[in-house]
Design an enzyme around this catalytic site. Structure first.
Site, PDB file in Angstrom:
ATOM      1  N   ASP A 257      -1.690   1.787   7.883  1.00 12.34           N
ATOM      2  CA  ASP A 257      -1.847   3.108   7.290  1.00 12.34           C
ATOM      3  C   ASP A 257      -3.264   3.577   7.578  1.00 12.34           C
ATOM      4  OD1 ASP A 257      -1.331   5.438   5.897  1.00 12.34           O
ATOM      5  OD2 ASP A 257      -0.433   4.424   4.182  1.00 12.34           O
ATOM      6  N   TRP A 258      -3.504   4.839   7.371  1.00 13.16           N
ATOM      7  CA  TRP A 258      -4.750   5.462   7.806  1.00 13.16           C
ATOM      8  C   TRP A 258      -5.936   4.924   6.997  1.00 13.16           C
ATOM      9  CZ3 TRP A 258      -0.794   6.398  10.353  1.00 13.16           C
ATOM     10  CH2 TRP A 258      -0.746   7.292  11.424  1.00 13.16           C
TER      11      TRP A 258
END
Length: 693
Positions: A257-258
């Site tokens: 995920d970012w």
């Protein structure tokens, strides 16, 4: 490889597994090995991270184009602020579908396939190679601001709806990415949370939907923000290499995920394949690790191989694989969105007032009458979808009821009393990175109490992505509808259910507790923490110390908790009323060839055509370990005309009765007696039958 629970759902699978894969994954790895031999070390290092926030890095001159990624599950999030959009054919518009939990409330995998296919086609038209969804975390915590993105509290329901959605997406050539792996069930400072989960709960509840989607051939898996039992999942060898690759057998690519990983040495050795969105800091870490001899070029090769193999296997490096010049059938997609709302609206309570009679005034008040029916208007939220041609509740009610409707923003007590019927809305604004209180704000609570005390014919429509506290006023209402976040045209479905044009058929994919203190997730946030749901984003994690989220309920998630602990919810999992009556009879079961073959007859004994969801729960009579009172193992949605009946045949693999045997480290099915319960909710059980395994 260890055996995981499968879903014994009788409903048809709408597409073959791995529909988007145009090459075998083994062929993909062979191609990746050839390509790695052509790449420089610098080029390989670039491929370990993202580019321009929403791309996989590319080396176009060597046959590896950049691949565009986009959110979200409930439609296409059109990003207009990317640093480099040279490979994006920007969509003119995209359809705002009802939120995923509303799709789950339909209990309809066929609809989930159509929904996913429509989203996938819009992705193809926008040159989007990977759709960053569906989200398949479990709704164990009613205050989680992201529950609307998921498919409810049950792993079988989540797995079936998500698998159908994945097949729909990937049938178009768009690759799907299931997320967030693993145990990201809170949004309160999610980068600071540590999910403490035992091995039975991990395998019986939280890994199960991922396994279901992996079996269907999903292209990508995204790791989560939280730590799992002490380590951030995006750099956890236990989570990625042991669970995801080892036990679940996932051979494709994993992305972070970012901005969710911190130690590149751990990342490289964990089984992670690409760090999103990528940063110069992490690249420098990678170079330093190479210089210090802590990692080798072979380690980099091993990290990049699955990404190259997956993108090749799913056609993302081929022009025909990630783009389409075919026009989008927006009219069809709009119809699918509206049908999702029609099937997903849940009629929780009805004293007989609905459907409304053809006479009398309807006073309409409350929020969400004119606003766009989205969960939020926050463009930074990954699930935000703009949509087009929005239908407001005002317009939908006027179209349905004409001049019978009066809209009054702040009605007086006298106006409330004089109305034949009062229809009011209420709800929440749920969004990524926030928790929100279970109780409504005090002013809203007082407003609802005044309305129900002023008129005996009150209809309440709730717009929310999860449960809310309703005990202060629900007993005085005549009807209660859960409208979730119904998308760009779902208000027409709301109006249609109220008028009776539509016979409601949605079922709760969650339990709605009377009070949040009844929930096993009541201790999710650390002591002294306040809801951080008023600022634009809650990303300053340094304001709070790392904290544990203890999954002390273990396998007793949702209705499993309320049933087993004998705590009555306000509305149980699977509950939902219709405007006709149903009868289930002649239930029989036998065990043959490793399957429980269940037959039953369902009949519409009312005077209206409608749909019902038959739910099958199983319990072990004399378990050797702690087990839920009952667990959903299959469901079937059936539509019948008045007086019509149908025989259903439902096969449940015996292996679906297994529990995780800690001592022997495998799934085990005990011999002995089991009870099969058949009904229309987890509480409304009309037939029980015993079997011997």
């Amino acid at each position: 490889m260890l055996r995981f629970l499968s879903a014994g759902c009788v409903l048809a699978v709408c597409a073959t597994a791995g529909a988007a894969r145009i090459h075998g994954i083994a062929e993909g790895y062979e191609w990746a090995d050839r390509k790695l031999a052509e790449l420089t070390l610098a080029e390989k290092m670039n491929l370990t991270r993202g580019y321009s926030e929403f791309y996989f890095f590319g080396v176009p001159e060597k046959g590896i184009p950049y691949v565009y990624l986009s959110d979200a599950t409930q439609g296409v999030h059109m990003r207009r602020n990317l640093k480099d959009t040279t490979t994006v054919r920007q969509l003119e518009k995209s359809t705002a579908f009802p939120c995923p939990v509303m799709l789950a409330a339909s209990f309809d995998p066929d609809l989930a396939f159509s929904y996913g296919k429509a989203v996938g086609e819009e992705c193809r038209a926008g040159n989007i190679g990977v759709l960053l969804g569906p989200g398949i975390n479990i709704a164990r915590n009613s205050q989680c601001g992201r529950n609307y993105e998921y498919f409810g509290e049950d792993p079988v329901l989540t797995g079936e709806i998500a698998a159908a959605y994945v097949n729909g997406i990937q049938s178009t050539g768009t690759a799907a990415c299931v997320k967030h792996f693993l145990c990201n069930e809170t949004e309160f400072y999610r980068r600071r949370s540590n999910s403490v989960v035992d091995e039975r709960a991990l395998r019986e509840i939280y890994l199960s939907p991922f396994k279901r989607c992996i079996d269907e051939g999903v292209a990508f898996v995204m790791t989560s923000y939280n730590r799992l039992n002490g380590e951030w999942t995006g750099q956890s060898k236990s989570a990625i290499d042991s669970f995801l690759r080892g036990e679940l057998g996932f051979r494709n690519a994993v992305m972070s995920d970012w901005s969710s990983v911190y130690d590149m040495e751990k990342v490289v050795k964990s089984g992670q394949n690409v760090v999103m969105p990528g940063s110069a800091k992490l690249s420098r870490q990678l170079s330093t690790l190479l210089d210090e001899g802590k990692i080798t070029e072979r380690d980099i090769d091993n990290m990049v191989r699955p990404l190259l193999a997956t993108c090749y296997a799913y056609g993302l490096y081929e022009k025909k694989g990630n783009s389409s010049t075919a026009p989008i059938d927006f009219a069809r997609n709009s119809s699918i969105a509206e049908k999702t709302a029609e099937e997903g609206i849940v009629l929780l309570k009805n004293s007989g007032i609905l459907p409304l009679k053809n006479s009398g005034t309807i006073l309409v008040t409350g929020p969400s009458i004119d606003s766009s029916p989205r969960n939020c208007d926050n463009p930074a939220s990954s699930a935000d979808v703009e949509g087009y041609d929005f239908v407001s509740l005002r317009d939908a009610l006027v179209a349905e009821f004409g001049n019978r409707v009066r809209f009054i923003e702040n009605p007086t007590v006298a106006e409330l009393r004089d109305a034949d019927v009062v229809l009011t809305t209420t709800g929440t604004v749920d969004m990524e990175s926030f928790e929100r209180p279970y109780a409504l704000p005090r002013a809203e609570e007082n407003r609802l109490r005044e309305i129900v005390s002023s008129n005996s014919n009150v209809i309440v429509v709730v717009f929310s992505g999860s449960g809310i506290k309703m005990t202060g006023w629900v007993d005085e209402t005549s009807a209660l509808l859960y409208g979730w976040y119904p998308g760009q045209n779902g208000m027409r479905a709301i109006a249609g259910v109220i008028s009776g044009r539509i016979n409601p058929s949605g079922k709760l994919p969650i339990s709605i507790e009377k009070d949040f203190m009844d929930s096993p997730a009541k201790g999710t946030m650390p002591d002294g923490a306040e809801f951080y749901n008023t600022a634009f984003r809650a990303y300053n994690e340094k304001l709070i110390m790392p904290y544990d989220v203890n999954y002390d309920e273990s396998i007793l998630v949702g209705y499993r908790w309320y049933d087993t602990k004998n705590i009555a919810p306000l509305f149980p999992f699977g509950h939902g009323l219709t405007y006709t009556d149903w009868e289930i009879s002649d239930t029989k079961a036998k065990v043959k060839d490793g399957n429980i073959c269940l037959t039953l007859n369902v009949k519409n004994v009312g005077d209206r055509e409608g749909s019902q969801v038959i739910q099958v729960y199983v319990s072990e009579d004399h378990p050797t370990v702690a087990r839920p009172l009952k667990e959903l193992k299959a469901f079937s949605r059936v539509s019948l005309k008045p007086g019509e009946s149908r025989k259903l045949i439902i096969d449940i693999p015996v292996e679906d009765l297994a529990f995780w045997d800690i001592e022997n480290q495998k799934f085990t099915v005990n011999k002995g007696k089991y009870t099969i319960s058949v009904g229309t909710s987890s509480k409304d059980i009309s037939q029980k039958i015993n079997i011997n395994i």
